[in-house]
Write a protein that holds these residues in place. Structure first.
Motif, PDB file in Angstrom:
ATOM      1  N   GLY A  75     -37.885  -4.683 129.462  1.00 46.32           N
ATOM      2  CA  GLY A  75     -39.313  -4.757 129.213  1.00 46.32           C
ATOM      3  C   GLY A  75     -40.075  -3.632 129.871  1.00 46.32           C
ATOM      4  O   GLY A  75     -41.298  -3.562 129.761  1.00 46.32           O
ATOM      5  N   SER A  76     -39.382  -2.757 130.556  1.00 46.98           N
ATOM      6  CA  SER A  76     -40.010  -1.607 131.203  1.00 46.98           C
ATOM      7  C   SER A  76     -40.504  -0.608 130.154  1.00 46.98           C
ATOM      8  O   SER A  76     -40.244  -0.745 128.962  1.00 46.98           O
ATOM      9  N   TYR A  77     -41.234   0.410 130.605  1.00 47.43           N
ATOM     10  CA  TYR A  77     -41.666   1.472 129.704  1.00 47.43           C
ATOM     11  C   TYR A  77     -40.472   2.334 129.302  1.00 47.43           C
ATOM     12  O   TYR A  77     -39.582   2.617 130.109  1.00 47.43           O
ATOM     13  N   LEU A  78     -40.482   2.808 128.060  1.00 46.91           N
ATOM     14  CA  LEU A  78     -39.377   3.621 127.564  1.00 46.91           C
ATOM     15  C   LEU A  78     -39.133   4.875 128.397  1.00 46.91           C
ATOM     16  O   LEU A  78     -37.972   5.183 128.698  1.00 46.91           O
ATOM     17  N   PRO A  79     -40.156   5.653 128.813  1.00 42.94           N
ATOM     18  CA  PRO A  79     -39.861   6.845 129.624  1.00 42.94           C
ATOM     19  C   PRO A  79     -39.156   6.516 130.937  1.00 42.94           C
ATOM     20  O   PRO A  79     -38.334   7.301 131.422  1.00 42.94           O
ATOM     21  N   VAL A  80     -39.462   5.357 131.515  1.00 43.30           N
ATOM     22  CA  VAL A  80     -38.799   4.943 132.756  1.00 43.30           C
ATOM     23  C   VAL A  80     -37.347   4.575 132.469  1.00 43.30           C
ATOM     24  O   VAL A  80     -36.426   5.014 133.173  1.00 43.30           O
ATOM     25  N   THR A 121     -40.034  -0.519 125.519  1.00 45.99           N
ATOM     26  CA  THR A 121     -41.320  -0.444 124.831  1.00 45.99           C
ATOM     27  C   THR A 121     -41.919   0.944 124.992  1.00 45.99           C
ATOM     28  O   THR A 121     -42.101   1.421 126.119  1.00 45.99           O
ATOM     29  N   GLY A 122     -42.238   1.594 123.883  1.00 42.56           N
ATOM     30  CA  GLY A 122     -42.756   2.955 123.930  1.00 42.56           C
ATOM     31  C   GLY A 122     -44.265   3.029 124.039  1.00 42.56           C
ATOM     32  O   GLY A 122     -44.980   2.042 123.823  1.00 42.56           O
ATOM     33  N   PHE A 123     -44.746   4.200 124.374  1.00 44.29           N
ATOM     34  CA  PHE A 123     -46.184   4.478 124.407  1.00 44.29           C
ATOM     35  C   PHE A 123     -46.631   4.910 123.011  1.00 44.29           C
ATOM     36  O   PHE A 123     -46.012   5.790 122.407  1.00 44.29           O
ATOM     37  N   GLU A 124     -47.692   4.313 122.514  1.00 45.37           N
ATOM     38  CA  GLU A 124     -48.243   4.743 121.238  1.00 45.37           C
ATOM     39  C   GLU A 124     -48.820   6.148 121.388  1.00 45.37           C
ATOM     40  O   GLU A 124     -49.559   6.423 122.338  1.00 45.37           O
ATOM     41  N   MET A 125     -48.472   7.028 120.452  1.00 44.34           N
ATOM     42  CA  MET A 125     -48.924   8.411 120.501  1.00 44.34           C
ATOM     43  C   MET A 125     -49.667   8.760 119.214  1.00 44.34           C
ATOM     44  O   MET A 125     -49.253   8.378 118.123  1.00 44.34           O
ATOM     45  N   MET A 165     -43.784  -6.234 124.495  1.00 44.40           N
ATOM     46  CA  MET A 165     -42.799  -5.882 125.508  1.00 44.40           C
ATOM     47  C   MET A 165     -41.413  -6.357 125.062  1.00 44.40           C
ATOM     48  O   MET A 165     -41.265  -7.437 124.463  1.00 44.40           O
ATOM     49  N   THR A 166     -40.409  -5.569 125.372  1.00 44.01           N
ATOM     50  CA  THR A 166     -39.036  -5.883 124.967  1.00 44.01           C
ATOM     51  C   THR A 166     -38.433  -6.869 125.956  1.00 44.01           C
ATOM     52  O   THR A 166     -37.657  -6.506 126.844  1.00 44.01           O
TER      53      THR A 166
END
Length: 216
Positions: free
Chosen positions: A117-122, A137-141, A154-155
């Motif tokens: 469930g963490s952020y994808l870049p992490v 879970t990714g950041f919307e761009m 969240m995953t």
């Protein structure tokens, strides 16, 4: 190809993404924004400590709201944040025994997939250290900049299991590592679930089903 899956926080590291991101924001000159964010959520922190609010749900809402502080960030800046959080928070607190098992699986030719469930870049920054794949879970761009929102829910829980099932693409899940009851749907998919320093609900499930438990 056989696949091994693992959660991140609590399973591969005793560190916390939210704490690492707070430290990152302070170190990168955004302490004012982070402190305003933090102090508006103090009542929720107190409620969690008193047992009036679910810790996991509060943590998820924290990360969902915290992403707003990254509005306008580029992919490179988000990757830098992920690397900083792993280097300074998650990797120093890694669970060495679990990491060693994942590395052994990879050397035996199995795909290693981290689902969190963490952020994808992490998660990507942590996964790179293991030669693993990342599901998070990714950041919307939009136009190369973060909007301050996530790409979706969240995953966690059943959604984590669903996204992992898609990533398997027919491959067999031979083992899965988790630390909380939220990981049960993912763990039940595997031939060999492993509970790592489990919370009480997961510990109870492990006893009921005869799953292996790692104390670390």
């Amino acid at each position: 190809m056989p696949v091994v899956a693992s959660d991140l926080e609590g399973t591969l590291s005793s560190g916390a993404t939210w704490r690492g991101i707070g430290r990152y924001l302070e170190a990168s000159g955004q302490s004012g924004a982070y402190r305003r964010f933090f102090f508006t959520r103090v009542p929720g922190i107190v409620a969690v400590r008193l047992g009036w609010m679910d810790r996991d749900k509060f943590g998820q809402s924290w990360l969902i709201d915290l992403v707003g502080l990254f509005k306008g960030s580029t992919p490179e800046q988000l990757a830098e944040m992920g690397e900083w959080v792993v280097e300074n928070e998650l990797w120093p607190k890694r669970r060495a025994a679990v990491i060693a098992e994942l590395e052994a699986h990879r050397k035996e030719g199995r795909r290693v997939v981290l689902a969190s469930g963490s952020y994808l870049p992490v998660l990507e920054a942590f996964a790179r250290r293991l030669g693993a794949e990342a599901i998070a879970t990714g950041f919307e761009m939009v136009d190369g900049r973060a909007t301050g929102r996530l790409t979706g829910p969240m995953t966690v829980g059943p959604l984590k299991a669903e996204r992992l099932r898609t990533a398997l693409n027919g491959d067999a899940l031979v083992a899965a590592y988790g630390d909380t009851a939220a990981d049960v749907p993912m763990m039940q998919m595997s031939a060999a679930p492993v509970a790592v320093a489990p919370d009480e609900p997961l510990a109870a499930a492990a006893r009921e089903h005869g799953w292996r438990v790692m104390a670390e």
